[in-house]
Design a protein around this motif. Sequence first.
Motif, PDB file in Angstrom:
ATOM      1  N   THR A 161      -8.375  41.561  -4.760  1.00 37.54           N
ATOM      2  CA  THR A 161      -6.994  41.813  -5.177  1.00 37.54           C
ATOM      3  C   THR A 161      -6.958  42.772  -6.360  1.00 37.54           C
ATOM      4  O   THR A 161      -6.074  43.631  -6.450  1.00 37.54           O
ATOM      5  CB  THR A 161      -6.308  40.492  -5.560  1.00 37.54           C
ATOM      6  N   HIS A 162      -7.916  42.617  -7.274  1.00 37.73           N
ATOM      7  CA  HIS A 162      -8.070  43.501  -8.424  1.00 37.73           C
ATOM      8  C   HIS A 162      -9.491  44.057  -8.387  1.00 37.73           C
ATOM      9  O   HIS A 162     -10.397  43.412  -7.843  1.00 37.73           O
ATOM     10  CB  HIS A 162      -7.826  42.753  -9.729  1.00 37.73           C
ATOM     11  N   PRO A 163      -9.738  45.231  -8.950  1.00 39.90           N
ATOM     12  CA  PRO A 163     -11.107  45.782  -8.946  1.00 39.90           C
ATOM     13  C   PRO A 163     -12.097  44.790  -9.550  1.00 39.90           C
ATOM     14  O   PRO A 163     -11.813  44.133 -10.558  1.00 39.90           O
ATOM     15  CB  PRO A 163     -10.973  47.045  -9.796  1.00 39.90           C
ATOM     16  N   ALA A 164     -13.253  44.686  -8.919  1.00 44.56           N
ATOM     17  CA  ALA A 164     -14.201  43.628  -9.254  1.00 44.56           C
ATOM     18  C   ALA A 164     -14.707  43.707 -10.686  1.00 44.56           C
ATOM     19  O   ALA A 164     -15.044  42.671 -11.289  1.00 44.56           O
ATOM     20  CB  ALA A 164     -15.387  43.668  -8.282  1.00 44.56           C
ATOM     21  N   PHE A 165     -14.778  44.894 -11.246  1.00 41.76           N
ATOM     22  CA  PHE A 165     -15.313  45.050 -12.595  1.00 41.76           C
ATOM     23  C   PHE A 165     -14.235  45.470 -13.606  1.00 41.76           C
ATOM     24  O   PHE A 165     -14.529  46.094 -14.614  1.00 41.76           O
ATOM     25  CB  PHE A 165     -16.492  46.017 -12.592  1.00 41.76           C
ATOM     26  N   GLU A 166     -12.994  45.099 -13.291  1.00 41.36           N
ATOM     27  CA  GLU A 166     -11.888  45.234 -14.229  1.00 41.36           C
ATOM     28  C   GLU A 166     -11.303  43.845 -14.443  1.00 41.36           C
ATOM     29  O   GLU A 166     -10.422  43.404 -13.687  1.00 41.36           O
ATOM     30  CB  GLU A 166     -10.839  46.204 -13.701  1.00 41.36           C
ATOM     31  N   PRO A 167     -11.806  43.094 -15.431  1.00 39.41           N
ATOM     32  CA  PRO A 167     -11.373  41.709 -15.628  1.00 39.41           C
ATOM     33  C   PRO A 167      -9.849  41.611 -15.725  1.00 39.41           C
ATOM     34  O   PRO A 167      -9.203  42.349 -16.477  1.00 39.41           O
ATOM     35  CB  PRO A 167     -12.044  41.317 -16.942  1.00 39.41           C
ATOM     36  N   THR A 168      -9.303  40.689 -14.937  1.00 35.58           N
ATOM     37  CA  THR A 168      -7.848  40.563 -14.834  1.00 35.58           C
ATOM     38  C   THR A 168      -7.448  39.115 -15.063  1.00 35.58           C
ATOM     39  O   THR A 168      -7.978  38.208 -14.416  1.00 35.58           O
ATOM     40  CB  THR A 168      -7.365  41.020 -13.448  1.00 35.58           C
ATOM     41  N   LEU A 169      -6.509  38.905 -15.967  1.00 33.64           N
ATOM     42  CA  LEU A 169      -6.007  37.573 -16.265  1.00 33.64           C
ATOM     43  C   LEU A 169      -4.907  37.220 -15.270  1.00 33.64           C
ATOM     44  O   LEU A 169      -3.959  37.991 -15.071  1.00 33.64           O
ATOM     45  CB  LEU A 169      -5.466  37.510 -17.693  1.00 33.64           C
ATOM     46  N   VAL A 170      -5.046  36.065 -14.640  1.00 32.19           N
ATOM     47  CA  VAL A 170      -4.083  35.589 -13.642  1.00 32.19           C
ATOM     48  C   VAL A 170      -3.680  34.163 -14.012  1.00 32.19           C
ATOM     49  O   VAL A 170      -4.547  33.331 -14.303  1.00 32.19           O
ATOM     50  CB  VAL A 170      -4.689  35.618 -12.216  1.00 32.19           C
ATOM     51  N   GLU A 171      -2.389  33.884 -14.001  1.00 33.59           N
ATOM     52  CA  GLU A 171      -1.929  32.530 -14.286  1.00 33.59           C
ATOM     53  C   GLU A 171      -1.988  31.718 -12.991  1.00 33.59           C
ATOM     54  O   GLU A 171      -1.302  32.024 -12.014  1.00 33.59           O
ATOM     55  CB  GLU A 171      -0.503  32.543 -14.843  1.00 33.59           C
ATOM     56  N   GLY A 172      -2.851  30.689 -12.971  1.00 38.95           N
ATOM     57  CA  GLY A 172      -3.029  29.881 -11.782  1.00 38.95           C
ATOM     58  C   GLY A 172      -2.442  28.497 -11.943  1.00 38.95           C
ATOM     59  O   GLY A 172      -1.936  28.126 -13.007  1.00 38.95           O
ATOM     60  N   PRO A 173      -2.510  27.683 -10.906  1.00 41.55           N
ATOM     61  CA  PRO A 173      -1.910  26.337 -10.949  1.00 41.55           C
ATOM     62  C   PRO A 173      -2.570  25.417 -11.958  1.00 41.55           C
ATOM     63  O   PRO A 173      -1.941  24.461 -12.425  1.00 41.55           O
ATOM     64  CB  PRO A 173      -2.089  25.832  -9.517  1.00 41.55           C
ATOM     65  N   ASP A 174      -3.838  25.692 -12.306  1.00 42.80           N
ATOM     66  CA  ASP A 174      -4.545  24.847 -13.267  1.00 42.80           C
ATOM     67  C   ASP A 174      -4.691  25.506 -14.628  1.00 42.80           C
ATOM     68  O   ASP A 174      -5.413  25.003 -15.489  1.00 42.80           O
ATOM     69  CB  ASP A 174      -5.936  24.488 -12.724  1.00 42.80           C
ATOM     70  N   GLY A 175      -4.026  26.654 -14.820  1.00 45.59           N
ATOM     71  CA  GLY A 175      -4.120  27.345 -16.095  1.00 45.59           C
ATOM     72  C   GLY A 175      -4.570  28.780 -15.909  1.00 45.59           C
ATOM     73  O   GLY A 175      -4.704  29.274 -14.779  1.00 45.59           O
ATOM     74  N   PRO A 176      -4.823  29.479 -17.004  1.00 42.13           N
ATOM     75  CA  PRO A 176      -5.206  30.893 -16.905  1.00 42.13           C
ATOM     76  C   PRO A 176      -6.567  31.065 -16.255  1.00 42.13           C
ATOM     77  O   PRO A 176      -7.517  30.350 -16.565  1.00 42.13           O
ATOM     78  CB  PRO A 176      -5.220  31.357 -18.362  1.00 42.13           C
ATOM     79  N   GLU A 177      -6.643  32.041 -15.364  1.00 37.95           N
ATOM     80  CA  GLU A 177      -7.877  32.375 -14.670  1.00 37.95           C
ATOM     81  C   GLU A 177      -8.263  33.804 -15.031  1.00 37.95           C
ATOM     82  O   GLU A 177      -7.403  34.663 -15.202  1.00 37.95           O
ATOM     83  CB  GLU A 177      -7.701  32.291 -13.151  1.00 37.95           C
ATOM     84  N   LEU A 178      -9.556  34.058 -15.107  1.00 39.23           N
ATOM     85  CA  LEU A 178     -10.049  35.416 -15.288  1.00 39.23           C
ATOM     86  C   LEU A 178     -10.773  35.815 -14.018  1.00 39.23           C
ATOM     87  O   LEU A 178     -11.727  35.150 -13.596  1.00 39.23           O
ATOM     88  CB  LEU A 178     -10.989  35.496 -16.492  1.00 39.23           C
ATOM     89  N   HIS A 179     -10.311  36.896 -13.392  1.00 41.19           N
ATOM     90  CA  HIS A 179     -10.877  37.361 -12.130  1.00 41.19           C
ATOM     91  C   HIS A 179     -11.786  38.553 -12.379  1.00 41.19           C
ATOM     92  O   HIS A 179     -11.370  39.549 -12.981  1.00 41.19           O
ATOM     93  CB  HIS A 179      -9.764  37.767 -11.163  1.00 41.19           C
TER      94      HIS A 179
ATOM     95  N   PRO B 223     -15.152  37.798  -2.598  1.00 38.69           N
ATOM     96  CA  PRO B 223     -14.106  38.580  -3.268  1.00 38.69           C
ATOM     97  C   PRO B 223     -13.223  37.679  -4.136  1.00 38.69           C
ATOM     98  O   PRO B 223     -13.045  36.491  -3.865  1.00 38.69           O
ATOM     99  CB  PRO B 223     -13.318  39.182  -2.099  1.00 38.69           C
ATOM    100  N   ASP B 224     -12.658  38.275  -5.185  1.00 40.26           N
ATOM    101  CA  ASP B 224     -11.772  37.574  -6.117  1.00 40.26           C
ATOM    102  C   ASP B 224     -12.458  36.405  -6.820  1.00 40.26           C
ATOM    103  O   ASP B 224     -11.846  35.360  -7.067  1.00 40.26           O
ATOM    104  CB  ASP B 224     -10.499  37.085  -5.416  1.00 40.26           C
ATOM    105  N   GLU B 225     -13.740  36.573  -7.162  1.00 39.17           N
ATOM    106  CA  GLU B 225     -14.395  35.565  -8.004  1.00 39.17           C
ATOM    107  C   GLU B 225     -13.568  35.355  -9.266  1.00 39.17           C
ATOM    108  O   GLU B 225     -12.996  36.298  -9.817  1.00 39.17           O
ATOM    109  CB  GLU B 225     -15.801  36.023  -8.384  1.00 39.17           C
ATOM    110  N   ARG B 226     -13.517  34.118  -9.724  1.00 40.51           N
ATOM    111  CA  ARG B 226     -12.743  33.817 -10.919  1.00 40.51           C
ATOM    112  C   ARG B 226     -13.413  32.722 -11.718  1.00 40.51           C
ATOM    113  O   ARG B 226     -14.304  32.011 -11.240  1.00 40.51           O
ATOM    114  CB  ARG B 226     -11.342  33.372 -10.540  1.00 40.51           C
TER     115      ARG B 226
END
Length: 473
Positions: A102-120, A442-445
């Motif tokens: 969903t986001h480039p693999a080596f551009e860390p992206t903060l995503v708000e998930g159901p259990d709290g903030p995730e870093l992808h 893909p989308d490791e977090r």
Amino acid sequence: MSSSAERDFVHAHLDDLHADLDAWLRIPSISADPAHADDVAASAEWLAAALRRVGFPTVEVWPTPGAPAVFAEWPSADAGAPTALVYGHHDVQPVDPPELWTHPAFEPTLVEGPDGPELHARGACDDKGNIAFHLLAIRAHLAATGRDTPAVTVKLLVEGEEESGSPHFADLLTAQADRLRCDVVVVSDTGMAAPDTPSVVTAMRGLADAEITLRGPAVDLHSGSFGGAVPNPLHALATLLAGLHDAEGRVTLPGFYDRVRPLTDRERDLMGRVPFDEAAWLAGPAASRVATGETGYSTLERVGARPTAEVNGMWGGYSGPGHKTIVPAEAHAKITFRLVADQVPADLGDQVRAWVAAHLPEGIEADVHVPAGGVSPCASDLDHPAMDVLLGSIARAFDTTPDRVLFTREGGSGPEADLADVLGAPLLFLGAGLPTDRIHSPDERVLLPMLYRCAEATAHLWRDLAAVPFPAR
């Protein structure tokens, strides 16, 4: 939630952890791809600089015939203080196929998930996130205790080839055994059962692999002129692999189960306490329609505590567009075996060759390649006093009691058995990963609150391990 000096420090310095991850995760340290060798080296140098920055007085980058490892040591000023060695790795898996991210693999992206903030990002969980929390943990330990040196001597060994099978790791351990001597090994390359389920991994499976080539005619033949009259190696391979398991889901290699240590009633009881929603697991991380496997065992037991065999790939003949009417000359397959306590990777060569020979049809020749080495299984001592300290440290970070920290088993494999064998030290596992973190996909977090809690737990651990009566070495 309760509070502690360790927790207060961690939460006051979360921006430091976030900045470290943002910088480190941008380095594409893919050890399996020679084109990224310079990136793996850059990753090692980044970690070395970060360890110096937090205060480790000894930091070294250790070259190997492959990718470099990073060693660090912070001695305790207390006479007789025990030594803990943290193990992890700074290399990562390839990202293919990149279009599925969903986001480039080596551009860390903060995503708000159901259990709290995730870093992808690739490596966010496996394993840079699990190492990065140690940078914050030791600072929290020192700040909370008012010490200038840790209560235990802390060493780190972070390798650069784990995702490539750790081919040079055992030799590195042997060559540096004196520098790495320790009383306990803390492995930070695993995780926990769920965000609200504090748990401890107590075992990891071993690994062996095999490649099988079946040969029939000397060249590809016209299927109209020769089909049905000469043996087809692809047919033979399909039949062979179809017989890899029996009707009960057990592996059919002769002698495969001879060394398998049976699960005790206590072990099965401990695994049975781990909450597990099989339907949610199938719909989520497993992405499968049904659960299957060896009869008589639960899904958690199958993936963590029982040996397995999986066909990873099979190929041969023609697979391009349209059709090519041939009887192919060759067929190939790759198989991996996950091993459990007391199984030996070196046994698999004879077992696979005997199995193939027993099921080879007339007119088909086989070439079986089983690489030397493999990965041995490993396990923690549930009754070691250091285990009690680990349970207590995790319990504090999760605002619970040690008896509510559950025991799990890791279905994957790593070089932890080499650590235990060469260094002669017990293994503890403390990691922030979750089954839903999509490692190797893909989308490791990583779920950031898990890193925060593990940083706090580690800060408690360094203080409390100092009181453990380790035997003299």
